[in-house]
Design a protein around this motif. Structure first.
Motif, PDB file in Angstrom:
ATOM      1  N   ASN A 145       1.882  45.215  60.826  1.00 47.14           N
ATOM      2  CA  ASN A 145       2.688  45.973  59.860  1.00 47.14           C
ATOM      3  C   ASN A 145       1.827  46.679  58.818  1.00 47.14           C
ATOM      4  O   ASN A 145       2.326  47.103  57.776  1.00 47.14           O
ATOM      5  CB  ASN A 145       3.679  45.043  59.160  1.00 47.14           C
ATOM      6  CG  ASN A 145       4.730  44.496  60.110  1.00 47.14           C
ATOM      7  OD1 ASN A 145       5.211  45.221  60.981  1.00 47.14           O
ATOM      8  ND2 ASN A 145       5.075  43.224  59.962  1.00 47.14           N
ATOM      9  N   GLY A 146       0.522  46.787  59.099  1.00 46.68           N
ATOM     10  CA  GLY A 146      -0.380  47.494  58.195  1.00 46.68           C
ATOM     11  C   GLY A 146      -1.058  46.618  57.168  1.00 46.68           C
ATOM     12  O   GLY A 146      -1.732  47.131  56.264  1.00 46.68           O
ATOM     13  N   SER A 164      -0.794  37.195  67.840  1.00 43.11           N
ATOM     14  CA  SER A 164      -0.891  38.589  68.263  1.00 43.11           C
ATOM     15  C   SER A 164       0.475  39.098  68.703  1.00 43.11           C
ATOM     16  O   SER A 164       1.349  38.324  69.121  1.00 43.11           O
ATOM     17  CB  SER A 164      -1.898  38.735  69.403  1.00 43.11           C
ATOM     18  OG  SER A 164      -1.513  37.974  70.522  1.00 43.11           O
ATOM     19  N   SER A 165       0.657  40.393  68.619  1.00 42.09           N
ATOM     20  CA  SER A 165       1.969  40.989  68.877  1.00 42.09           C
ATOM     21  C   SER A 165       2.412  40.834  70.326  1.00 42.09           C
ATOM     22  O   SER A 165       3.598  40.930  70.630  1.00 42.09           O
ATOM     23  CB  SER A 165       1.946  42.477  68.511  1.00 42.09           C
ATOM     24  OG  SER A 165       0.964  43.162  69.281  1.00 42.09           O
ATOM     25  N   ASP A 173       9.973  40.071  70.294  1.00 43.10           N
ATOM     26  CA  ASP A 173       9.226  40.893  69.348  1.00 43.10           C
ATOM     27  C   ASP A 173       8.562  39.940  68.349  1.00 43.10           C
ATOM     28  O   ASP A 173       9.248  39.284  67.556  1.00 43.10           O
ATOM     29  CB  ASP A 173      10.171  41.861  68.630  1.00 43.10           C
ATOM     30  CG  ASP A 173       9.431  42.800  67.675  1.00 43.10           C
ATOM     31  OD1 ASP A 173       8.222  42.584  67.441  1.00 43.10           O
ATOM     32  OD2 ASP A 173      10.067  43.743  67.165  1.00 43.10           O
ATOM     33  N   ALA A 174       7.247  39.849  68.413  1.00 42.98           N
ATOM     34  CA  ALA A 174       6.525  38.853  67.617  1.00 42.98           C
ATOM     35  C   ALA A 174       6.795  39.004  66.123  1.00 42.98           C
ATOM     36  O   ALA A 174       6.745  38.026  65.373  1.00 42.98           O
ATOM     37  CB  ALA A 174       5.028  38.949  67.898  1.00 42.98           C
ATOM     38  N   ARG A 175       7.090  40.219  65.678  1.00 39.78           N
ATOM     39  CA  ARG A 175       7.329  40.425  64.247  1.00 39.78           C
ATOM     40  C   ARG A 175       8.569  39.681  63.757  1.00 39.78           C
ATOM     41  O   ARG A 175       8.667  39.345  62.584  1.00 39.78           O
ATOM     42  CB  ARG A 175       7.470  41.925  63.974  1.00 39.78           C
ATOM     43  CG  ARG A 175       6.147  42.681  64.056  1.00 39.78           C
ATOM     44  CD  ARG A 175       6.325  44.166  63.948  1.00 39.78           C
ATOM     45  NE  ARG A 175       7.046  44.710  65.099  1.00 39.78           N
ATOM     46  CZ  ARG A 175       7.204  46.007  65.328  1.00 39.78           C
ATOM     47  NH1 ARG A 175       6.707  46.894  64.488  1.00 39.78           N
ATOM     48  NH2 ARG A 175       7.849  46.427  66.407  1.00 39.78           N
ATOM     49  N   THR A 176       9.496  39.422  64.658  1.00 36.38           N
ATOM     50  CA  THR A 176      10.703  38.680  64.253  1.00 36.38           C
ATOM     51  C   THR A 176      10.407  37.203  64.037  1.00 36.38           C
ATOM     52  O   THR A 176      11.258  36.477  63.493  1.00 36.38           O
ATOM     53  CB  THR A 176      11.800  38.817  65.334  1.00 36.38           C
ATOM     54  OG1 THR A 176      11.346  38.212  66.556  1.00 36.38           O
ATOM     55  CG2 THR A 176      12.125  40.282  65.594  1.00 36.38           C
ATOM     56  N   LEU A 177       9.227  36.749  64.439  1.00 35.30           N
ATOM     57  CA  LEU A 177       8.864  35.337  64.284  1.00 35.30           C
ATOM     58  C   LEU A 177       8.202  35.049  62.940  1.00 35.30           C
ATOM     59  O   LEU A 177       7.970  33.880  62.621  1.00 35.30           O
ATOM     60  CB  LEU A 177       7.923  34.914  65.414  1.00 35.30           C
ATOM     61  CG  LEU A 177       8.504  34.967  66.831  1.00 35.30           C
ATOM     62  CD1 LEU A 177       7.426  34.660  67.857  1.00 35.30           C
ATOM     63  CD2 LEU A 177       9.670  33.990  66.971  1.00 35.30           C
ATOM     64  N   ILE A 178       7.860  36.088  62.183  1.00 35.02           N
ATOM     65  CA  ILE A 178       7.217  35.862  60.885  1.00 35.02           C
ATOM     66  C   ILE A 178       8.164  35.066  59.976  1.00 35.02           C
ATOM     67  O   ILE A 178       9.322  35.430  59.784  1.00 35.02           O
ATOM     68  CB  ILE A 178       6.847  37.200  60.217  1.00 35.02           C
ATOM     69  CG1 ILE A 178       5.815  37.948  61.062  1.00 35.02           C
ATOM     70  CG2 ILE A 178       6.301  36.970  58.809  1.00 35.02           C
ATOM     71  CD1 ILE A 178       5.465  39.331  60.527  1.00 35.02           C
ATOM     72  N   VAL A 195       1.486  38.734  61.988  1.00 37.48           N
ATOM     73  CA  VAL A 195       1.266  39.201  63.356  1.00 37.48           C
ATOM     74  C   VAL A 195       0.183  40.264  63.346  1.00 37.48           C
ATOM     75  O   VAL A 195       0.180  41.161  62.487  1.00 37.48           O
ATOM     76  CB  VAL A 195       2.565  39.771  63.968  1.00 37.48           C
ATOM     77  CG1 VAL A 195       2.300  40.337  65.365  1.00 37.48           C
ATOM     78  CG2 VAL A 195       3.648  38.703  64.026  1.00 37.48           C
ATOM     79  N   ILE A 196      -0.773  40.150  64.280  1.00 36.31           N
ATOM     80  CA  ILE A 196      -1.850  41.126  64.391  1.00 36.31           C
ATOM     81  C   ILE A 196      -1.750  41.852  65.733  1.00 36.31           C
ATOM     82  O   ILE A 196      -1.005  41.452  66.624  1.00 36.31           O
ATOM     83  CB  ILE A 196      -3.230  40.445  64.277  1.00 36.31           C
ATOM     84  CG1 ILE A 196      -3.402  39.403  65.406  1.00 36.31           C
ATOM     85  CG2 ILE A 196      -3.409  39.812  62.912  1.00 36.31           C
ATOM     86  CD1 ILE A 196      -4.795  38.792  65.460  1.00 36.31           C
TER      87      ILE A 196
END
Length: 407
Positions: A145-146, A164-165, A173-178, A195-196
């Motif tokens: 996400n920058g 990692s994504s 979607d790995a970002r939903t796991l944050i 997530v990287i």
């Protein structure tokens, strides 16, 4: 490509049958070779997920228990020594940041694999890396996400593991796991802090290997890889200067500096065998393609040479050079176009039976399949055009009377 040409080509199927069989076999072989090269190019050109400019690995050794200089240390003393050593290194004017890690840094033969899951969805082929928060700063790893490496370090320290994504491919979607949790094989819940992007092991690592990453913290006594990043203007003989200070400043307890190696050197050594293998394989593929080209070139050359009288008759009847070229080249392209769908079916069979090892772990995509098919078609079309054009051009320069007299 008009209907008359297609009809004429089909009507002469007996004369064209063996040529069609040859083109079919050649098309499958060339597609496989093109696909191999395409995969290698994708693997090499895909982002590494880290930066190694101005980075070094410091080998830390321990004095043997048999040495008179050996000092008895319990677990707490050993931890204190490691913290003291890295703290001294971080205070060097030329060092930007330093990190303890284990099986984590790139260009590393030692890999720790572990399986994670969310509900019934499990990871495959992932690599577990153990590191402290400054690991992200040493290798300039950024979030999907920058997030900057400094922000990732803070998130790692406060929230939990970094993944990692591509850890669960397209299933999640790995970002939903944050802020949520993933689970180890023993069902231990692990909070996801960030997530990287996929982090490769090297330029030649397949996407299916070394890119699915889970970075966890660990006890410092179990992390033995010391990596540092120095300031951009401090690369001038850093190793020599550091080793000159090693005995005086970086001898802590039983710990001492064994050597310092730049990651540029580690990369060259780590990649050397892969580079030799790739060069050998690419050479073999190029040799195969050259032989195929010469074979097709010779086939169409011989085929065109046998039709000199036909060319002469066409000229007598008013056919221009372009008319004759279109007729002969179009005939070859029609045959190629007819066998290509059959060849693609055979290529798809190779894929379905996993005869290409690089299709493991869902790496295959229909987009890539069709791109390689298009390249194969164009390459064979070029071979056909050259194989027909050169002898046809020579034949057309003959006077029709001479050509027919020879016949």
């Amino acid at each position: 490509m008009n209907r008359k040409l297609i009809s004429q080509t089909l009507n002469e199927w007996r004369a064209n049958l063996w040529l069609a069989v040859e083109l079919l076999i050649v098309s499958v072989i060339v597609w496989y070779a093109i696909d191999f090269c395409y995969v290698k190019i994708l693997d090499y050109s895909s982002p590494l997920g880290f930066e190694i400019d101005h980075t070094y690995k410091i080998k830390v050794d321990e004095i043997s228990e048999n040495s008179p200089e050996y000092v008895d240390r319990d677990s707490e003393g050993y931890i204190a020594d490691k913290l003291e050593l890295i703290d001294r290194i971080r205070h060097r004017p030329d060092v930007e940041c330093a990190s303890w890690s284990n099986f984590a840094h790139p260009y590393n033969y030692n890999v720790s694999c572990h399986q994670y899951h969310v509900d019934t969805i499990k990871t495959q082929g992932n690599v577990r890396r153990k590191a402290d928060p400054d690991f992200f700063k040493v290798f300039r790893i950024r979030g999907i996400n920058g997030e900057t490496s400094d922000e990732l370090a803070a998130m790692f320290r406060e929230r939990g593991v970094v993944i990692s994504s591509n850890l669960f491919d397209d299933a999640i979607d790995a970002r939903t796991l944050i802020g949520d949790s993933i689970y180890s094989h023993s069902d231990r819940a692990i909070a996801v802090g960030a997530v990287i992007s996929p982090m490769k092991m090297s330029e030649y690592s397949l996407r299916i290997y070394g890119c699915k990453t889970v970075i966890e913290s660990d006890k410092i006594e179990r992390m033995n890889d010391l990596c540092v990043r120095i300031h951009a203007n401090m690369d001038n003989d850093f190793i020599g200067k550091f080793m000159a200070d090693a005995d005086r400043h970086y001898r802590v307890g039983n710990l001492y500096i064994g050597s310092v190696t730049s990651f540029d050197s580690l990369r060259d050594f780590f990649n050397s065998e892969s580079e030799r293998e790739v060069i050998l394989m690419v050479t073999a593929v190029v040799f195969l393609l050259v032989n195929i080209f010469l074979g097709l070139f010779g086939t169409f050359w011989f085929r065109t040479q046998q039709r000199v009288s036909e060319i002469a008759i066409r000229k007598v009847n008013g056919a221009t050079y372009s008319d004759i070229f279109r007729r002969f080249i179009g005939e070859g392209i029609v045959i190629l176009s007819i066998v290509t769908p059959i060849a693609l079916g055979m290529d798809a069979a190779l894929v379905s039976h996993e005869l290409n090892e690089m299709y493991e772990d869902n790496f295959f995509s229909w987009g890539r399949f069709l791109i390689c098919a298009a390249i194969t078609y164009l390459l064979l079309a070029v071979m056909i055009v050259l194989g027909i054009m050169v002898p046809a051009l020579r034949a057309m320069r003959l006077q029709p009377a001479i050509a027919l007299h020879d016949e």
